[in-house]
Motif scaffolding. Structure first.
Motif, PDB file in Angstrom:
ATOM      1  N   GLY A 188      44.162  52.967  26.436  1.00 41.65           N
ATOM      2  CA  GLY A 188      45.267  53.520  25.658  1.00 41.65           C
ATOM      3  C   GLY A 188      44.835  54.128  24.344  1.00 41.65           C
ATOM      4  O   GLY A 188      45.670  54.447  23.489  1.00 41.65           O
ATOM      5  N   ASN A 189      43.516  54.297  24.171  1.00 42.00           N
ATOM      6  CA  ASN A 189      43.008  54.948  22.967  1.00 42.00           C
ATOM      7  C   ASN A 189      42.741  56.428  23.234  1.00 42.00           C
ATOM      8  O   ASN A 189      42.587  56.837  24.389  1.00 42.00           O
ATOM      9  CB  ASN A 189      41.730  54.253  22.487  1.00 42.00           C
ATOM     10  CG  ASN A 189      41.996  52.824  22.035  1.00 42.00           C
ATOM     11  OD1 ASN A 189      42.970  52.571  21.323  1.00 42.00           O
ATOM     12  ND2 ASN A 189      41.169  51.881  22.462  1.00 42.00           N
ATOM     13  N   ASN A 213      57.734  55.930  23.517  1.00 41.14           N
ATOM     14  CA  ASN A 213      57.452  55.370  24.839  1.00 41.14           C
ATOM     15  C   ASN A 213      56.072  55.716  25.395  1.00 41.14           C
ATOM     16  O   ASN A 213      55.543  54.996  26.239  1.00 41.14           O
ATOM     17  CB  ASN A 213      58.527  55.818  25.827  1.00 41.14           C
ATOM     18  CG  ASN A 213      59.885  55.219  25.483  1.00 41.14           C
ATOM     19  OD1 ASN A 213      60.145  54.066  25.774  1.00 41.14           O
ATOM     20  ND2 ASN A 213      60.733  56.007  24.837  1.00 41.14           N
ATOM     21  N   TYR A 214      55.499  56.827  24.949  1.00 41.69           N
ATOM     22  CA  TYR A 214      54.151  57.232  25.379  1.00 41.69           C
ATOM     23  C   TYR A 214      53.337  57.625  24.143  1.00 41.69           C
ATOM     24  O   TYR A 214      52.934  58.780  23.994  1.00 41.69           O
ATOM     25  CB  TYR A 214      54.228  58.409  26.358  1.00 41.69           C
ATOM     26  CG  TYR A 214      55.070  58.124  27.580  1.00 41.69           C
ATOM     27  CD1 TYR A 214      54.522  57.505  28.689  1.00 41.69           C
ATOM     28  CD2 TYR A 214      56.420  58.467  27.604  1.00 41.69           C
ATOM     29  CE1 TYR A 214      55.303  57.229  29.813  1.00 41.69           C
ATOM     30  CE2 TYR A 214      57.209  58.196  28.714  1.00 41.69           C
ATOM     31  CZ  TYR A 214      56.638  57.576  29.815  1.00 41.69           C
ATOM     32  OH  TYR A 214      57.406  57.312  30.915  1.00 41.69           O
ATOM     33  N   PRO A 215      53.121  56.671  23.218  1.00 44.53           N
ATOM     34  CA  PRO A 215      52.544  57.021  21.911  1.00 44.53           C
ATOM     35  C   PRO A 215      51.162  57.666  21.982  1.00 44.53           C
ATOM     36  O   PRO A 215      50.912  58.682  21.327  1.00 44.53           O
ATOM     37  CB  PRO A 215      52.486  55.683  21.164  1.00 44.53           C
ATOM     38  CG  PRO A 215      52.597  54.624  22.220  1.00 44.53           C
ATOM     39  CD  PRO A 215      53.402  55.225  23.316  1.00 44.53           C
ATOM     40  N   MET A 246      45.223  61.636  12.730  1.00 45.51           N
ATOM     41  CA  MET A 246      44.383  60.444  12.927  1.00 45.51           C
ATOM     42  C   MET A 246      44.861  59.293  12.045  1.00 45.51           C
ATOM     43  O   MET A 246      44.850  58.132  12.456  1.00 45.51           O
ATOM     44  CB  MET A 246      42.921  60.771  12.636  1.00 45.51           C
ATOM     45  CG  MET A 246      42.248  61.515  13.775  1.00 45.51           C
ATOM     46  SD  MET A 246      40.528  61.928  13.431  1.00 45.51           S
ATOM     47  CE  MET A 246      39.777  60.311  13.344  1.00 45.51           C
ATOM     48  N   ASP A 247      45.298  59.614  10.827  1.00 44.58           N
ATOM     49  CA  ASP A 247      45.873  58.585   9.950  1.00 44.58           C
ATOM     50  C   ASP A 247      47.134  57.990  10.584  1.00 44.58           C
ATOM     51  O   ASP A 247      47.366  56.786  10.526  1.00 44.58           O
ATOM     52  CB  ASP A 247      46.212  59.172   8.570  1.00 44.58           C
ATOM     53  CG  ASP A 247      44.961  59.474   7.754  1.00 44.58           C
ATOM     54  OD1 ASP A 247      43.906  58.905   8.077  1.00 44.58           O
ATOM     55  OD2 ASP A 247      45.045  60.287   6.811  1.00 44.58           O
ATOM     56  N   GLU A 248      47.932  58.854  11.187  1.00 47.10           N
ATOM     57  CA  GLU A 248      49.148  58.383  11.867  1.00 47.10           C
ATOM     58  C   GLU A 248      48.784  57.475  13.047  1.00 47.10           C
ATOM     59  O   GLU A 248      49.435  56.465  13.285  1.00 47.10           O
ATOM     60  CB  GLU A 248      49.966  59.592  12.346  1.00 47.10           C
ATOM     61  CG  GLU A 248      51.241  59.247  13.094  1.00 47.10           C
ATOM     62  CD  GLU A 248      52.316  58.612  12.223  1.00 47.10           C
ATOM     63  OE1 GLU A 248      53.316  58.154  12.793  1.00 47.10           O
ATOM     64  OE2 GLU A 248      52.150  58.538  10.977  1.00 47.10           O
ATOM     65  N   CYS A 249      47.715  57.838  13.762  1.00 47.20           N
ATOM     66  CA  CYS A 249      47.251  57.007  14.879  1.00 47.20           C
ATOM     67  C   CYS A 249      46.845  55.613  14.388  1.00 47.20           C
ATOM     68  O   CYS A 249      47.130  54.606  15.044  1.00 47.20           O
ATOM     69  CB  CYS A 249      46.073  57.667  15.593  1.00 47.20           C
ATOM     70  SG  CYS A 249      46.537  59.099  16.587  1.00 47.20           S
ATOM     71  N   GLY A 263      48.290  51.914  15.431  1.00 40.31           N
ATOM     72  CA  GLY A 263      47.381  50.992  16.124  1.00 40.31           C
ATOM     73  C   GLY A 263      46.624  51.633  17.270  1.00 40.31           C
ATOM     74  O   GLY A 263      46.155  50.958  18.190  1.00 40.31           O
ATOM     75  N   ILE A 264      46.498  52.965  17.238  1.00 39.62           N
ATOM     76  CA  ILE A 264      45.757  53.693  18.278  1.00 39.62           C
ATOM     77  C   ILE A 264      44.404  54.113  17.712  1.00 39.62           C
ATOM     78  O   ILE A 264      44.329  54.708  16.637  1.00 39.62           O
ATOM     79  CB  ILE A 264      46.533  54.953  18.733  1.00 39.62           C
ATOM     80  CG1 ILE A 264      47.908  54.577  19.257  1.00 39.62           C
ATOM     81  CG2 ILE A 264      45.742  55.732  19.777  1.00 39.62           C
ATOM     82  CD1 ILE A 264      48.849  55.774  19.421  1.00 39.62           C
ATOM     83  N   LYS A 265      43.323  53.819  18.436  1.00 41.07           N
ATOM     84  CA  LYS A 265      41.993  54.245  17.995  1.00 41.07           C
ATOM     85  C   LYS A 265      41.743  55.679  18.449  1.00 41.07           C
ATOM     86  O   LYS A 265      42.115  56.061  19.561  1.00 41.07           O
ATOM     87  CB  LYS A 265      40.919  53.340  18.594  1.00 41.07           C
ATOM     88  CG  LYS A 265      40.891  51.938  18.016  1.00 41.07           C
ATOM     89  CD  LYS A 265      39.781  51.135  18.677  1.00 41.07           C
ATOM     90  CE  LYS A 265      39.789  49.696  18.181  1.00 41.07           C
ATOM     91  NZ  LYS A 265      38.808  48.865  18.906  1.00 41.07           N
TER      92      LYS A 265
END
Length: 373
Positions: free
Chosen positions: A124-125, A72-74, A96-99, A103-105
């Motif tokens: 949201g990055n 809910n708050y990735p 960082m790979d998981e991000c 789809g999170i920068k």
């Protein structure tokens, strides 16, 4: 008590020795052999891997909470986990790979957006914390964040140098911020800060001298009977021309200070080949058993080389080689080193063919044998 220790430390040998004694003692006291076998079987399972119920309950509750936050708050969750591991760069690389998968920068440090630790911006990055840059201490970060919070974002590097407390944010802090990309988008390229503009003086030092003079004059004007901000009139140093650094040079300097490549990666041009042509990632080389007898193709970059001579006067090289997944060391001796040493220089981008096979003189050990580059 000996049984308790054996179960707690998973000492199977000791458990096996104790079983006949337990079964015999139980029978002697009139217990059903089937019940005794059942009890012992449960104990064996416990000894293999088990928690007491209160411990397992706490873990389950914590797992639920963290799963809820990640779902809910990735961005906030990942920023918190990365902040928790701020001094462990290999863990941050995995996160960082998981991000990326989520789809999170993860953006580099920036004096207009970063705090001490990892934070989430309006898009949201995740923004890298300035505190994660080597050589930039908490005092410098606090001075930057306090000034930004109090008087707004910095418009350019001159505005920054005029406003920030230069006693807290010194020359070393400024150098490391510039090299790590902290001033990107502030009107100067990273290489311009390090152009020699006078004998034994680079532009960054000229900037700091200007900033110190500006702040001193401003303080004097404020304390003056006739003063005010308008009384400070010092010419800003002219922006110098600079020979552009190569992408690799920029990224290597960034990596020295942050620990990882952030703004890009030297292997980005070969991403498709690495993902779809190479059949092995560098991190897979850790498990040589799984690669036994397999033809290996992999790509990556040489990051360091150690050269030397064996006791029998044969040349060798130990090469640190990495791709997106991690790094490893490849050892080349004798004829192999002579054949391939021309490729083994810092920054070389290589496509390697190899086999995982038993060593010639120690067949019980496996090695990665390079067959072509």
């Amino acid at each position: 008590d000996a049984l308790r220790k054996a179960m707690g430390k998973k000492l199977r040998d000791k458990l096996d020795v104790m079983k006949p004694k337990f079964i015999a003692g139980g029978k002697k006291n009139g217990h059903d052999p089937k019940v005794l076998e059942k009890i012992w079987g449960d104990w064996e399972k416990f000894a293999s891997y088990a928690f007491n119920k209160s411990h397992a309950t706490c873990y389950s509750w914590l797992a639920y909470q963290t799963a809820y936050l990640k779902a809910n708050y990735p961005s906030e969750y990942m920023a918190a986990v990365m902040s928790r591991n701020i001094s462990n760069i290999s863990e941050i690389t995995k996160l960082m790979d998981e991000c990326k998968v989520m789809g999170i920068k993860v953006l580099g440090p920036n004096v207009n957006e970063s705090n001490l630790k990892f934070t989430v911006n309006k898009e949201g990055n995740i923004r890298f914390g300035i505190g994660a840059v080597k050589g930039v201490g908490e005092g410098a970060v606090k001075a930057i964040v306090d000034e930004r919070t109090k008087n707004g974002l910095f418009t350019d590097v001159f505005d920054f140098i005029e406003r920030v407390n230069l006693n807290a944010c010194n020359k070393k802090n400024m150098e490391n911020l510039a090299l790590s990309g902290g001033f990107d988008g502030m009107g100067l390229k990273r290489e311009q800060y390090f152009v020699e503009v006078a004998p034994n003086e680079v532009y960054l030092e000229q900037l700091l001298r200007y900033g110190s003079k500006f702040q001193a004059d401003k303080d004097m004007a404020m304390n003056s009977l006739f003063g005010g901000d308008n009384a400070v009139e010092i010419a800003r140093p002219e922006k110098p021309d600079a020979i552009s650094w190569s992408d690799l040079e920029l990224l290597n300097k960034e990596r020295e200070l942050v620990g990882i490549y952030l703004s890009a990666h030297p292997l980005d041009d070969y991403y498709v080949i690495l993902q779809h042509v190479c059949n092995t990632k560098v991190k897979e080389l850790e498990d040589k058993e799984a690669l036994t007898g397999r033809d290996i193709t992999m790509g990556g970059m040489v990051t360091s080389v150690r050269r030397g001579m064996t006791r029998t006067n044969n040349p060798y090289g130990i090469v640190k080689f990495e791709d997106y997944s991690g790094s490893t060391e490849l050892a080349l001796f004798g004829k192999d080193w002579i054949a391939f040493q021309a490729y083994m220089n810092d920054g070389m981008l290589l496509y390697i063919k190899a086999r995982c096979q038993p060593k010639q003189w120690r067949p019980d050990e496996l090695e990665i044998k390079i067959t072509g580059i």
